[in-house]
Scaffold this motif. Structure first.
Motif, PDB file in Angstrom:
ATOM      1  N   MET A  79       1.217  -1.446  -0.053  1.00 40.54           N
ATOM      2  CA  MET A  79       0.272  -0.146   0.198  1.00 40.54           C
ATOM      3  C   MET A  79       0.885   1.166   0.455  1.00 40.54           C
ATOM      4  O   MET A  79       0.331   2.003  -0.948  1.00 40.54           O
ATOM      5  N   PHE A  80       1.865   1.384   1.130  1.00 39.34           N
ATOM      6  CA  PHE A  80       2.316   2.396   1.073  1.00 39.34           C
ATOM      7  C   PHE A  80       3.501   2.965  -0.408  1.00 39.34           C
ATOM      8  O   PHE A  80       3.876   3.778  -0.671  1.00 39.34           O
ATOM      9  N   SER A  81       4.420   1.735  -1.069  1.00 37.89           N
ATOM     10  CA  SER A  81       4.551   1.128  -1.769  1.00 37.89           C
ATOM     11  C   SER A  81       4.114   1.771  -3.355  1.00 37.89           C
ATOM     12  O   SER A  81       4.928   3.104  -4.264  1.00 37.89           O
ATOM     13  N   ASN A  82       2.673   1.222  -3.298  1.00 36.24           N
ATOM     14  CA  ASN A  82       2.608   2.096  -4.380  1.00 36.24           C
ATOM     15  C   ASN A  82       1.506   3.270  -3.722  1.00 36.24           C
ATOM     16  O   ASN A  82       0.554   4.106  -4.208  1.00 36.24           O
ATOM     17  N   ASP A  83       1.819   3.950  -3.325  1.00 35.18           N
ATOM     18  CA  ASP A  83       1.420   5.573  -3.094  1.00 35.18           C
ATOM     19  C   ASP A  83       1.997   6.554  -3.167  1.00 35.18           C
ATOM     20  O   ASP A  83       2.603   7.052  -2.146  1.00 35.18           O
ATOM     21  N   TYR A  84       1.972   7.043  -4.816  1.00 36.64           N
ATOM     22  CA  TYR A  84       2.782   8.302  -4.885  1.00 36.64           C
ATOM     23  C   TYR A  84       2.017   9.938  -4.757  1.00 36.64           C
ATOM     24  O   TYR A  84       3.152  10.410  -5.174  1.00 36.64           O
ATOM     25  N   SER A  85       0.907   9.700  -4.057  1.00 30.67           N
ATOM     26  CA  SER A  85       0.790  10.510  -3.103  1.00 30.67           C
ATOM     27  C   SER A  85       1.498  11.053  -1.992  1.00 30.67           C
ATOM     28  O   SER A  85       0.759  12.028  -1.275  1.00 30.67           O
ATOM     29  N   LEU A  86       1.749  10.349  -1.464  1.00 24.61           N
ATOM     30  CA  LEU A  86       2.728  10.258  -0.124  1.00 24.61           C
ATOM     31  C   LEU A  86       3.814  10.740  -0.379  1.00 24.61           C
ATOM     32  O   LEU A  86       4.418  10.139  -0.911  1.00 24.61           O
ATOM     33  N   ASP A  87       4.872  11.665   0.483  1.00 22.93           N
ATOM     34  CA  ASP A  87       6.045  12.504   0.490  1.00 22.93           C
ATOM     35  C   ASP A  87       6.657  11.506   0.795  1.00 22.93           C
ATOM     36  O   ASP A  87       6.883   9.927   1.390  1.00 22.93           O
ATOM     37  N   ALA A  88       8.092  11.959  -0.762  1.00 19.88           N
ATOM     38  CA  ALA A  88       8.806  10.622  -1.006  1.00 19.88           C
ATOM     39  C   ALA A  88       9.514  10.409   0.662  1.00 19.88           C
ATOM     40  O   ALA A  88      10.101   8.976  -0.104  1.00 19.88           O
ATOM     41  N   ASP A  89       9.873  10.717   1.306  1.00 14.86           N
ATOM     42  CA  ASP A  89      10.704  11.026   2.180  1.00 14.86           C
ATOM     43  C   ASP A  89       9.982  10.112   3.044  1.00 14.86           C
ATOM     44  O   ASP A  89      11.007   8.850   4.046  1.00 14.86           O
ATOM     45  N   ILE A  90       8.880  10.516   3.340  1.00 15.09           N
ATOM     46  CA  ILE A  90       8.562   9.632   4.962  1.00 15.09           C
ATOM     47  C   ILE A  90       8.053   8.049   3.715  1.00 15.09           C
ATOM     48  O   ILE A  90       8.417   6.950   4.662  1.00 15.09           O
ATOM     49  N   LYS A  91       7.342   7.864   3.045  1.00 12.76           N
ATOM     50  CA  LYS A  91       7.831   6.854   1.994  1.00 12.76           C
ATOM     51  C   LYS A  91       8.882   5.981   2.122  1.00 12.76           C
ATOM     52  O   LYS A  91       8.848   4.716   2.289  1.00 12.76           O
ATOM     53  N   ARG A  92       9.569   6.209   1.704  1.00 13.13           N
ATOM     54  CA  ARG A  92      11.387   5.734   1.862  1.00 13.13           C
ATOM     55  C   ARG A  92      11.163   5.401   3.029  1.00 13.13           C
ATOM     56  O   ARG A  92      12.143   4.049   3.406  1.00 13.13           O
ATOM     57  N   THR A  93      11.172   6.227   3.834  1.00 15.33           N
ATOM     58  CA  THR A  93      11.333   5.660   5.578  1.00 15.33           C
ATOM     59  C   THR A  93      10.777   4.202   6.017  1.00 15.33           C
ATOM     60  O   THR A  93      11.207   3.931   6.802  1.00 15.33           O
ATOM     61  N   LEU A  94       8.984   4.205   5.596  1.00 13.69           N
ATOM     62  CA  LEU A  94       7.456   3.492   6.069  1.00 13.69           C
ATOM     63  C   LEU A  94       8.774   2.121   4.930  1.00 13.69           C
ATOM     64  O   LEU A  94       8.828   1.042   5.342  1.00 13.69           O
ATOM     65  N   THR A  95       8.802   2.025   3.965  1.00 12.27           N
ATOM     66  CA  THR A  95       9.482   1.221   2.914  1.00 12.27           C
ATOM     67  C   THR A  95      10.666   0.618   3.705  1.00 12.27           C
ATOM     68  O   THR A  95      10.144  -0.582   3.663  1.00 12.27           O
ATOM     69  N   MET A  96      11.514   1.167   4.145  1.00 15.02           N
ATOM     70  CA  MET A  96      12.390   0.866   4.202  1.00 15.02           C
ATOM     71  C   MET A  96      12.688  -0.169   5.449  1.00 15.02           C
ATOM     72  O   MET A  96      12.967  -1.025   5.778  1.00 15.02           O
ATOM     73  N   PHE A  97      11.837   0.907   6.853  1.00 13.32           N
ATOM     74  CA  PHE A  97      11.503   0.179   7.826  1.00 13.32           C
ATOM     75  C   PHE A  97      11.234  -0.877   7.694  1.00 13.32           C
ATOM     76  O   PHE A  97      11.594  -1.693   8.709  1.00 13.32           O
ATOM     77  N   MET A  98       9.792  -1.087   6.919  1.00 12.50           N
ATOM     78  CA  MET A  98       9.233  -2.143   7.048  1.00 12.50           C
ATOM     79  C   MET A  98       9.965  -3.589   6.802  1.00 12.50           C
ATOM     80  O   MET A  98       9.893  -4.477   6.855  1.00 12.50           O
TER      81      MET A  98
END
Length: 238
Positions: A79-98
């Motif tokens: 869900m987060f990986s495919n969410d292009y509306s999410l800020d890029a830095d937040i998305k990167r932090t979330l996906t890397m942490f997961m």
């Protein structure tokens, strides 16, 4: 924390710890906000688990239940990986942490090959500290002292600068705190340990002696065991 509110309280407290750490590390303000937002969202996979399944104890889970739980963590990552509306830095932090937190599901080998990300390191420490010290369904939480010791010892897992920023933020052994020591004595912290927070000056209640736990000859025999939970020093009367 109850079964019903555990996820939101865990996410909230992880975000608070992340805010304190990132501020202490003097990060750019946008990066501070980004790591807080990522901390709020990091446990979305647990929130996606059906309530009836989420509240079961580990020894009650069957193989099919575990597969359903794992699928929720994978779904949150996608869900987060495919969410292009999410800020890029937040998305990167979330996906890397997961990737780090669910290595066996989302490919931790990829995480290991990536360069260190400061926001991810902050989230790892905040997540681990809250997980260790919070009330749980099935086990007693560890003390703040035990949690800090573990974070400090596992230098290959937790970033040393981030752990130090956490220690400086929560003030667990500042002057005035009463502690238990490994020799059985109880005492009062009178001078904070610098640079190691676990090595303060302690005034013993038993004999009024001052122990400098930063002295290697003293620390060979005496260390901080835990923080005193009460100040009840009444004598036991037969």
């Amino acid at each position: 924390r109850s079964n019903e509110d555990y996820v939101y309280k865990h996410s909230l407290n992880t975000a608070i710890l992340s805010a304190m750490i990132s501020h202490r590390m003097d990060m750019d303000f946008k990066k501070q906000l980004d790591v807080v937002v990522a901390s709020v969202l990091h446990d979305a996979g647990t929130q996606m688990i059906p309530a009836g399944l989420r509240y079961r104890k580990n020894d009650e889970l069957k193989e099919d239940d575990i597969n359903k739980i794992n699928s929720c963590y994978v779904a949150a990552y996608q869900m987060f990986s495919n969410d292009y509306s999410l800020d890029a830095d937040i998305k990167r932090t979330l996906t890397m942490f997961m990737r780090y937190n669910h290595k066996e599901l989302i490919g931790g080998d990829v995480f290991e090959s990536l360069p260190k990300n400061q926001s991810v390191e902050i989230l790892k420490v905040a997540y681990a500290f809250d997980n260790m010290t919070a009330m749980k369904f099935e086990e007693e939480p560890v003390s703040e002292i035990a949690a800090i010791k573990r974070l400090m010892e596992e230098k290959d897992v937790y970033d040393e600068d981030v752990v130090n920023a956490l220690v400086e933020s929560i003030n667990i052994l500042n002057p005035g705190v009463c502690v238990e020591m490994t020799n059985g004595d109880k005492g009062l912290v009178i001078v904070e340990g610098v640079p190691n927070i676990l090595e303060p000056y302690v005034l013993s209640f038993r004999d009024n002696q001052i122990y400098n736990l930063g002295d290697k000859y003293v620390s060979q025999n005496i260390q901080i065991k835990d923080i005193m939970k009460t100040m009840d020093n009444r004598h036991v009367v037969n």
